[in-house]
Scaffold this active site. Structure first.
Site, PDB file in Angstrom:
ATOM      1  N   THR A 193       2.522 -34.327  19.756  1.00  0.00           N
ATOM      2  CA  THR A 193       3.889 -34.099  20.242  1.00  0.00           C
ATOM      3  C   THR A 193       4.495 -35.441  20.662  1.00  0.00           C
ATOM      4  O   THR A 193       3.764 -36.316  21.114  1.00  0.00           O
ATOM      5  CB  THR A 193       3.830 -33.173  21.473  1.00  0.00           C
ATOM      6  OG1 THR A 193       3.361 -31.909  21.050  1.00  0.00           O
ATOM      7  CG2 THR A 193       5.192 -33.016  22.129  1.00  0.00           C
ATOM      8  N   GLY A 196       0.486 -31.969  25.663  1.00  0.00           N
ATOM      9  CA  GLY A 196      -0.875 -31.540  25.961  1.00  0.00           C
ATOM     10  C   GLY A 196      -1.039 -30.077  25.651  1.00  0.00           C
ATOM     11  O   GLY A 196      -0.475 -29.563  24.702  1.00  0.00           O
ATOM     12  N   GLU A 197      -1.822 -29.404  26.459  1.00  0.00           N
ATOM     13  CA  GLU A 197      -2.075 -27.985  26.236  1.00  0.00           C
ATOM     14  C   GLU A 197      -0.834 -27.183  26.604  1.00  0.00           C
ATOM     15  O   GLU A 197      -0.534 -26.978  27.777  1.00  0.00           O
ATOM     16  CB  GLU A 197      -3.281 -27.529  27.046  1.00  0.00           C
ATOM     17  CG  GLU A 197      -4.571 -28.177  26.577  1.00  0.00           C
ATOM     18  CD  GLU A 197      -5.786 -27.682  27.348  1.00  0.00           C
ATOM     19  OE1 GLU A 197      -5.617 -27.157  28.453  1.00  0.00           O
ATOM     20  OE2 GLU A 197      -6.897 -27.826  26.827  1.00  0.00           O
ATOM     21  N   GLY A 198      -0.136 -26.719  25.575  1.00  0.00           N
ATOM     22  CA  GLY A 198       1.151 -26.047  25.774  1.00  0.00           C
ATOM     23  C   GLY A 198       1.115 -24.892  26.742  1.00  0.00           C
ATOM     24  O   GLY A 198       1.999 -24.742  27.593  1.00  0.00           O
ATOM     25  N   GLY A 219       5.660 -23.041  21.680  1.00  0.00           N
ATOM     26  CA  GLY A 219       4.880 -23.732  22.695  1.00  0.00           C
ATOM     27  C   GLY A 219       5.753 -24.213  23.834  1.00  0.00           C
ATOM     28  O   GLY A 219       6.814 -23.663  24.088  1.00  0.00           O
TER      29      GLY A 219
END
Lengths: 324, 315
Positions: free
Chosen positions: A194, A245-247, A224
């Site tokens: 991203t 990062g981790e959505g 996301g």
């Protein structure tokens, strides 16, 4: 007259075994984008315009996970999303499910400026794009060989892959349980990410933008954090923030919004707000963010083993980095 | 020992004080009915996630509210429904947008939360997901009511995005900055302090196809954490930029405000008058239902026996 500051990112969480030439490519791209933004700021371009032009550059380059070079859905197609926010009046625009628009961040901007809404998605967004006359291409344009190969591997491993590989001990379960990810991959193992940009201009106006193709092998229609105002992107009178990062973790913790909320309601400065949010808001998640304040400060924070980033201030400070 | 509490809304906006009985009474009755459903669910020990889901399902099924059946129409005369749900303890959440055939969007949102590694699915793919999981779907026409066809016509005539509680009468509503209503939602807390929030809507009358509002956006239309649960309604664009639902919790966390103070402050500072309202409960069993619009269809109850069903501000 205040001082400008700018930061860009190309994603949080980096494989420590990333080949050197890929690291160099990433640094070069970040440097180029930073310089683009700096030149614009020096000619007094407004924060929101700088954010858009820098993210466009990141989208157009196939290296990171946005625009061309986006991660692929489970069907091998590209579905992109982006959001942009202007801190001054907290105006915002977002798009999801974009398949033919060359620069999603610009479409997000058009949603903000030229529609009565804040968020458009899928075929409705594509139709709006055509009416606005933005540049349209075939979905294949966004698909790179690297990502086709990556998708294949991920399907073999049969797991959702965040678009980076993280070593054991620093990742969500889905990633650590997959051994293939730990052994080098036969094809180029560079993992796309991203992208985002945050800017404060000389007038003290803050702006932020984020753009992505999302998770490799994601379900069609999966949205996301990047297009969600408050999660992946936020800007207020005090700051501009873009997360990566981790959505799912970023959404749950409304990460971007919280940086501003902590500044607004606890009266702390940017560094303290970012540190607090990274440390205390991301319970079981891994993510990073870049942020600027209306005072001309720039801060990066992440709780993973690395984040592709670059930042610069009017004082002459400039840094492009990947690790701690 | 804290008590349980539940609050629900059927949308806030420019609800005329002279709303005719035939339009007011069915809604009040529905609110009371949904409240009773919520109360018995809590009394029988159901988890707030189950409580909020079942209450919102009921509101979705009722044709007089802008969610599920009775959703307002897009510019094309179709429905595009969206919803989200959140569990305060785990902060797990689920959201859906662009639904056209799913009978209960809030239940699909819950399924996304529980059965996928993702939080948010939208449009065709969300519909496919519904089918592969055997979720109840019907012909789109099921959701479309004559009232909403009339509203769309009226909106097109005035060529603007319009609030969906304007009675389709000759009187043009006071231009209050195009205040919007619609959306349904429910928040609940049980005696163990478990919290949940859920919101569902058809969106804006005459909206562009593909337009997503605040209802499916975690932090905007829906939020729950260990302190409170919030569901918002009103002008989506303002609620999104103010991250309204999250704001209530943030004010409690970062400024130490009580639920009532935080909820009131959040609504007051989110935008001009006529833009939003919300219902909220706290881990302590308190309830708040502030709004800066003319009215908000709402109801609430707490374990000590207090209940309220209302539309306009209390005198």
């Amino acid at each position: 007259m205040g001082k400008w500051a700018i930061a860009v990112h190309g994603g949080a969480g980096i494989d420590p075994n990333l080949p050197v030439e890929r690291q160099e490519q990433a640094k070069q791209l970040l440097t180029r984008c930073l310089n683009l933004g700096i030149a614009a700021l020096r000619s007094n371009v407004s924060a929101i315009d700088v954010v858009e032009l820098v993210v466009r550059e990141l989208e157009t380059d196939p290296l990171f996970n946005s625009g061309r070079g986006s991660a692929l859905t489970e069907q091998g197609t590209v579905e992109m999303e982006a959001s942009i926010m202007d801190g001054t009046k907290r105006r915002c625009g977002a798009v999801s499910g974009i398949t033919t628009v060359k620069n999603p961040i610009s479409l997000a901007r058009l949603v903000m400026d030229k529609s009565p809404h804040s968020y458009l998605a899928f075929s409705g967004a594509e139709e709006f794009a055509r009416k606005q006359g933005v540049e349209i291409v075939d979905n294949e344009y966004f698909v790179t060989e690297d990502n086709v190969g990556m998708l294949k591997l991920v399907k073999e491993a049969n797991s959702i892959l965040f678009d980076y590989r993280i070593p054991l001990g620093c990742a969500g379960a889905a990633v650590t349980d997959s051994p293939i990810l730990m052994n080098g991959l036969p094809i180029s193992i560079y993992a796309p990410e991203t992208v985002g940009c945050v800017v404060v201009d000389r007038e003290g106006r803050c702006a932020a933008g984020t753009s992505t193709g999302g998770l490799m092998n994601k379900m069609m229609g999966r949205i996301g954090d990047s297009p969600l105002i408050g999660a992946g992107t936020y800007a207020s009178e005090l700051c501009g923030v873009s997360c990566t990062g981790e959505g799912e973790a970023i959404i749950r913790s409304t990460l971007a919004r919280d940086v501003s909320a902590v500044m607004e309601y606890k009266g702390v400065g940017l560094q303290e707000a970012v540190d607090y949010v990274i440390k205390h808001r991301l319970d079981e998640g891994f993510a990073g963010l870049i942020a600027v304040s209306n005072k001309g400060e720039v801060v990066c924070g992440f709780n993973c083993n690395g984040m592709f980033r670059g930042c610069a201030t009017e004082d002459g400070f400039m840094e492009v980095a990947m690790w701690e | 020992m804290v008590g349980w509490a539940v609050a629900l809304h059927g949308g806030g906006g420019d609800i005329p004080i002279d709303l005719p009985d035939e339009r007011r009474i069915p809604r009040e009755t529905a609110l009371r009915h949904c409240l009773d459903l919520g109360i018995s669910a809590l009394k029988s020990g159901k988890h707030p996630l189950d409580v909020t889901e079942l209450v919102v399902r009921e509101l979705e099924n009722h044709p007089d509210f802008n969610a599920g059946k009775g959703s307002v129409l897009t510019a094309q005369g179709t429905v595009e429904m969206e919803a989200s749900i959140m569990d305060g303890k785990t902060k797990s959440c689920g959201a859906v947008s662009g639904l056209t055939t799913v009978v209960n969007p809030v239940s699909l949102a819950r399924l996304v939360m529980e059965k996928t590694p993702h939080i948010y699915l939208a449009f065709d793919a969300a519909e496919d997901f519904a089918r592969t999981h055997g979720v109840e779907t019907v012909e789109s026409s099921h959701f479309i009511t004559p009232e909403n066809i009339a509203r769309l016509k009226q909106a097109k005539e005035f060529n603007r995005v319009q609030l969906d509680y304007t009675a389709p009468t000759p009187k043009e509503p006071e231009i209050f900055g195009d205040s919007q209503t619609g959306t349904v939602g429910c928040v609940a807390v049980d005696s163990a302090g478990n919290l949940a929030a859920a919101t569902s809507t058809g969106g804006y009358v005459n909206k562009m196809a593909g337009r997503i509002g605040d209802s499916p956006i975690i932090g905007a239309g829906t939020y729950a954490n260990h302190l409170c649960a919030v569901s918002a309604t009103g002008k989506g664009e303002y609620i999104i930029r103010a991250t309204l639902a999250r704001e209530v919790a943030a004010l409690m966390e970062y400024k130490g405000l009580s639920l009532t103070e935080a909820a009131a402050y959040a609504v007051e500072h989110s935008g001009p008058r006529g833009t939003c309202g919300l219902v909220a409960v706290s881990a302590n069993g308190e309830v708040a239902m502030p709004f800066n619009t003319n009215g908000m269809f709402r109801a609430c109850a707490t374990e000590d026996g207090y209940t309220e069903v209302a539309i306009w501000p209390k005198k």
